[in-house]
Design a protein around this motif. Structure first.
Motif, PDB file in Angstrom:
ATOM      1  N   HIS A  30      15.550 -30.621  18.210  1.00 41.49           N
ATOM      2  CA  HIS A  30      15.631 -29.943  19.505  1.00 41.49           C
ATOM      3  C   HIS A  30      16.727 -30.539  20.375  1.00 41.49           C
ATOM      4  CE1 HIS A  30      11.998 -27.462  19.183  1.00 41.49           C
ATOM      5  NE2 HIS A  30      11.418 -28.501  18.598  1.00 41.49           N
ATOM      6  N   GLU A 193      19.158 -24.153  30.993  1.00 39.98           N
ATOM      7  CA  GLU A 193      18.938 -22.819  30.447  1.00 39.98           C
ATOM      8  C   GLU A 193      19.955 -22.479  29.369  1.00 39.98           C
ATOM      9  OE1 GLU A 193      16.994 -20.002  33.695  1.00 39.98           O
ATOM     10  OE2 GLU A 193      18.855 -20.886  34.447  1.00 39.98           O
ATOM     11  N   ASP A 197      16.321 -26.353  24.505  1.00 38.02           N
ATOM     12  CA  ASP A 197      15.199 -25.537  24.044  1.00 38.02           C
ATOM     13  C   ASP A 197      13.864 -26.279  24.172  1.00 38.02           C
ATOM     14  OD1 ASP A 197      15.443 -27.392  22.029  1.00 38.02           O
ATOM     15  OD2 ASP A 197      15.754 -25.966  20.420  1.00 38.02           O
ATOM     16  N   TYR A 198      13.909 -27.482  24.743  1.00 38.87           N
ATOM     17  CA  TYR A 198      12.693 -28.284  24.932  1.00 38.87           C
ATOM     18  C   TYR A 198      12.835 -28.998  26.270  1.00 38.87           C
ATOM     19  CZ  TYR A 198       8.632 -31.022  23.337  1.00 38.87           C
ATOM     20  OH  TYR A 198       7.376 -31.570  23.200  1.00 38.87           O
ATOM     21  N   ILE A 213      10.723 -24.722  25.671  1.00 42.23           N
ATOM     22  CA  ILE A 213      10.986 -23.947  26.885  1.00 42.23           C
ATOM     23  C   ILE A 213      10.439 -22.532  26.762  1.00 42.23           C
ATOM     24  CG2 ILE A 213      12.829 -22.894  28.261  1.00 42.23           C
ATOM     25  CD1 ILE A 213      14.384 -25.489  27.969  1.00 42.23           C
ATOM     26  N   ASP A 214      10.619 -21.891  25.623  1.00 42.22           N
ATOM     27  CA  ASP A 214      10.090 -20.538  25.442  1.00 42.22           C
ATOM     28  C   ASP A 214       8.567 -20.525  25.600  1.00 42.22           C
ATOM     29  OD1 ASP A 214      12.604 -19.524  25.043  1.00 42.22           O
ATOM     30  OD2 ASP A 214      12.455 -19.452  22.859  1.00 42.22           O
ATOM     31  N   ASP A 215       7.885 -21.525  25.042  1.00 42.19           N
ATOM     32  CA  ASP A 215       6.427 -21.590  25.150  1.00 42.19           C
ATOM     33  C   ASP A 215       5.997 -21.829  26.585  1.00 42.19           C
ATOM     34  OD1 ASP A 215       6.177 -21.225  22.421  1.00 42.19           O
ATOM     35  OD2 ASP A 215       6.105 -23.368  21.976  1.00 42.19           O
ATOM     36  N   LEU A 217       7.641 -21.032  29.357  1.00 43.48           N
ATOM     37  CA  LEU A 217       7.870 -19.826  30.152  1.00 43.48           C
ATOM     38  C   LEU A 217       6.835 -18.753  29.826  1.00 43.48           C
ATOM     39  CD1 LEU A 217      11.776 -19.539  30.010  1.00 43.48           C
ATOM     40  CD2 LEU A 217      10.360 -20.382  31.894  1.00 43.48           C
ATOM     41  N   ALA A 218       6.490 -18.625  28.541  1.00 37.72           N
ATOM     42  CA  ALA A 218       5.500 -17.617  28.143  1.00 37.72           C
ATOM     43  C   ALA A 218       4.117 -17.947  28.680  1.00 37.72           C
ATOM     44  CB  ALA A 218       5.454 -17.503  26.622  1.00 37.72           C
ATOM     45  N   ASP A 269       7.760 -12.163  34.852  1.00 37.81           N
ATOM     46  CA  ASP A 269       8.139 -13.355  34.106  1.00 37.81           C
ATOM     47  C   ASP A 269       8.711 -14.404  35.056  1.00 37.81           C
ATOM     48  OD1 ASP A 269       7.388 -12.154  31.738  1.00 37.81           O
ATOM     49  OD2 ASP A 269       9.410 -11.456  31.252  1.00 37.81           O
ATOM     50  N   SER A 271      11.379 -17.554  35.645  1.00 34.94           N
ATOM     51  CA  SER A 271      12.618 -18.158  35.146  1.00 34.94           C
ATOM     52  C   SER A 271      12.413 -19.664  35.004  1.00 34.94           C
ATOM     53  CB  SER A 271      13.776 -17.880  36.100  1.00 34.94           C
ATOM     54  OG  SER A 271      13.612 -18.606  37.310  1.00 34.94           O
ATOM     55  N   LEU A 272      13.288 -20.293  34.235  1.00 33.69           N
ATOM     56  CA  LEU A 272      13.186 -21.739  34.068  1.00 33.69           C
ATOM     57  C   LEU A 272      13.380 -22.452  35.398  1.00 33.69           C
ATOM     58  CD1 LEU A 272      12.857 -24.147  32.188  1.00 33.69           C
ATOM     59  CD2 LEU A 272      15.320 -24.083  31.768  1.00 33.69           C
TER      60      LEU A 272
END
Length: 304
Positions: A30, A193, A197-198, A213-215, A217-218, A269, A271-272
């Motif tokens: 990562h 961003e 990714d972590y 990061i995807d997890d 945000l989800a 949603d 944002s970061l």
């Protein structure tokens, strides 16, 4: 394999704890962004991970089970500090020679090739290079060691936007070509961003939030609806932050696998930037297990 793992890590400077009961496990492969307010312990954590600081309590290992700072770890971990410590009065060529003599795995040919693409001449004194060129030289020297883990402590904090972009683009290219893991601290959320990714968020010397990061945000949403009916949200979701303007309220919540908001509420949603700023503003909120007294106008005690 975890590239960095800490268990109950603590670091004290006299009577001040920079880190306390800091526990995390970062999987390999990562690009990890380490963020947090000033004084949160970010640099201390990085220094413990690369062996520049001894721990007061707990433990820190890298690249599986290597003790941080051990000879085996030093061979496989490269570190670039914020001030890119280079010998200003040496030439670039001499800096390459120093790096070659200090590192068994140093790839001088790769370093020279990279410096040519950057138009950094080998006979130039380091002190005559621009800030961006010095940062690129430090990064080139670090990557020429072919590390498995690259640690960067706010390496672009003093660079202009173009130099920052070029520096991080080089990091991303190295990740793609060599498959190394990267841990870097930064205050520039737009940077996170683009390349990370972590995420690890550190507050008061402890891990407040960590994960892909995807997890992350989800697992969060921004709910908007009538302020007088906010109780319907707080009963259903852990609330990280709440804001109200007249009869309208916005609540950033952890969804906990639930997707549908209460009737009369809209979900968007996150944002970061919104996510990071919300947790920074509410240091009692956390994604870690345990009871939390979340701050804000609609505070409630929840089990996350």
């Amino acid at each position: 394999m975890n590239v960095i793992e800490t268990v109950g890590l603590g670091k004290r400077y006299r009577s001040i704890w920079a880190l306390r009961d800091c526990t995390l496990a970062v999987p390999a492969g990562h690009v990890v962004a380490l963020v947090g307010p000033n004084g949160a312990g970010k640099t201390t954590l990085l220094h413990c991970a690369v062996g520049l600081s001894t721990v007061t309590t707990g433990s820190v290992t890298v690249l599986g089970d290597l003790e941080a700072g051990s000879l085996d770890a030093l061979e496989r971990v490269a570190f670039v500090a914020q001030d890119a410590p280079l010998h200003r009065y040496l030439s670039v060529r001499a800096m390459l020679g120093v790096a070659r003599n200090l590192n068994r795995r140093f790839d001088e040919e790769q370093a020279e090739r990279r410096l040519r693409t950057l138009d950094i001449r080998p006979d130039t004194k380091v002190g005559k290079l621009s800030g961006g060129q010095q940062a690129q030289l430090a990064l080139t020297l670090a990557l020429a060691r072919h590390p498995d883990l690259l640690v960067l402590d706010e390496p672009v904090a003093r660079l202009d936007p173009l130099a920052r972009y070029d520096f991080m683009a080089f990091v991303v290219t190295a990740v793609a070509e060599d498959g190394l893991s990267v841990l870097f601290s930064s205050h520039v959320i737009s940077e996170l961003e683009r390349v990370a990714d972590y995420l690890i968020l550190l507050t008061h010397g402890q891990v407040q939030m960590a994960g892909g990061i995807d997890d992350l945000l989800a697992g969060h949403a921004m709910l908007s609806g009538p302020a007088e009916e906010s109780g319907a949200v707080t009963e259903r979701f852990p609330v990280v932050q709440s804001r109200s303007a007249g009869r309208h309220a916005q609540l950033l919540v952890r969804t906990n696998g639930r997707s549908a908001p209460p009737a009369g509420w809209e979900s968007e949603d996150v944002s970061l930037e919104e996510l990071v700023l919300a947790y920074l503003r509410e240091p009692s909120a956390s994604t870690r297990p345990g009871p939390l007294n979340l701050m804000g106008h609609y505070a409630t005690e929840v089990m996350l």
